[in-house]
Design an enzyme around this catalytic site. Sequence first.
Site, PDB file in Angstrom:
ATOM      1  N   SER A   1       1.668 -12.169   0.448  1.00 49.21           N
ATOM      2  CA  SER A   1       1.173 -11.306  -0.618  1.00 49.21           C
ATOM      3  C   SER A   1       0.951 -12.062  -1.937  1.00 49.21           C
ATOM      4  CB  SER A   1       2.057  -9.977  -0.862  1.00 49.21           C
ATOM      5  OG  SER A   1       3.486 -10.674  -0.840  1.00 49.21           O
TER       6      SER A   1
ATOM      7  N   ASP B   1       6.530  -5.530  -9.758  1.00 57.04           N
ATOM      8  CA  ASP B   1       6.885  -4.491  -9.232  1.00 57.04           C
ATOM      9  C   ASP B   1       8.193  -4.692  -8.650  1.00 57.04           C
ATOM     10  OD1 ASP B   1       6.324  -6.489  -7.163  1.00 57.04           O
ATOM     11  OD2 ASP B   1       4.583  -5.037  -6.267  1.00 57.04           O
TER      12      ASP B   1
ATOM     13  N   HIS C   1       6.973  -9.128  -6.764  1.00 57.92           N
ATOM     14  CA  HIS C   1       5.783  -9.931  -7.202  1.00 57.92           C
ATOM     15  C   HIS C   1       5.638  -9.969  -8.600  1.00 57.92           C
ATOM     16  CE1 HIS C   1       4.979  -8.042  -3.467  1.00 57.92           C
ATOM     17  NE2 HIS C   1       4.235  -9.194  -3.121  1.00 57.92           N
TER      18      HIS C   1
END
Length: 373
Positions: free
Chosen positions: A38, A342, A345
């Site tokens: 991610s 968040d 990240h």
Amino acid sequence: MKMLFTLILSFCLIFYFNVEIVSTSPLQYDSIFNFGDSLSDTGNFLLSGAMAFPVIAQLPYGETFFRHATGRCSDGRLVVDFISEASGLPHLPPYLALRKDQLHSFHGVNFAVAGATALDAKFFYDQSIGKVLWTNDSLSVQLGWFKQLKSSLCTTKQECDNYFKKSLFLVGEIGGNDYNYAYFVGGSIKQLRASVPLVVEAITKATSFLIEEGAVELLVPGNFPIGCSAVYLTLFGSPNKTEYDRNGCLKAYNAFSKNHNYQLKRALDMLRQKYPHARIIYADYYGAAMRFIHAPRHHGFTGGTLTACCGGGGPYNFNNSARCGHIGSRACSNPSSHANWDGIHLTEAAYRYVAMGLVNGTFTTPPLRSSLK
């Protein structure tokens, strides 16, 4: 357990400069191939359909630069995006969106998938934690995609060698999720230490595979300091102040990241001896991040580096019942003032800072900029 499982399913696992990451001597790559999770996925997870309603498919994800959600787990661009810009190349399309008619003007592709692991999914199923995997598209699956695409780019060995000699291969960041999944279901640091050699071996085997396929320029990042991540600070916080460093990060988890990075660097040294013709570059994500974690205001992060910009409250603005994108959460008005997006990240501003360190050679060994003559 249910709470932690929900967390896994939601897991997308500085000064804000007003100029782009370009210089009088930009990187000179003709194409870029990216593998990872991610931290660098530009849309493959969404296209894979692994989750029906992922929050990264909607605002506030993507709000800063793209003004809409793109499948990136951030408010804007990622490190790989800035490296593409510094090379004068367009942002990499996700592999699952690549069409045959795009190959005539091909400048690279992104194989990364949010939630991906360095180890194959079977490893986690054998450990009875496979049910928390966000995706089965591990590093080996991504290498398989590359192998399939390669036949469309070149056929003979000479043709492939010529094609890839001006290409950059980003092997990660990958491996963070291998640890996250285990930690989030109750694994201890002592237990996880045993898996570090396995994860490092998977990364180095992937690097070796790509070299055998023709890659000569490879950038292999280490892990970020997870002890400074809002999700770790929230889940594993302690009333014992001695467990925190002067920056407010959890010492033991940062030590774990440093151990992973140490073992990875040693393994890359061995690969350099095996493949002296290849340039295997280590990217120090840990060091780049610790610069602004140690002195946030000096780097423009007036909102801090440990507290998430987007979340639903709590000491670090990470609330499992109101995660970023869910009801009860909201994003801060100025993401560029925060390093953490968040809880898991980073923001575009933080990724920009890390990327600048790589492009300028500050956090790469050997330097990235001098790699192509």
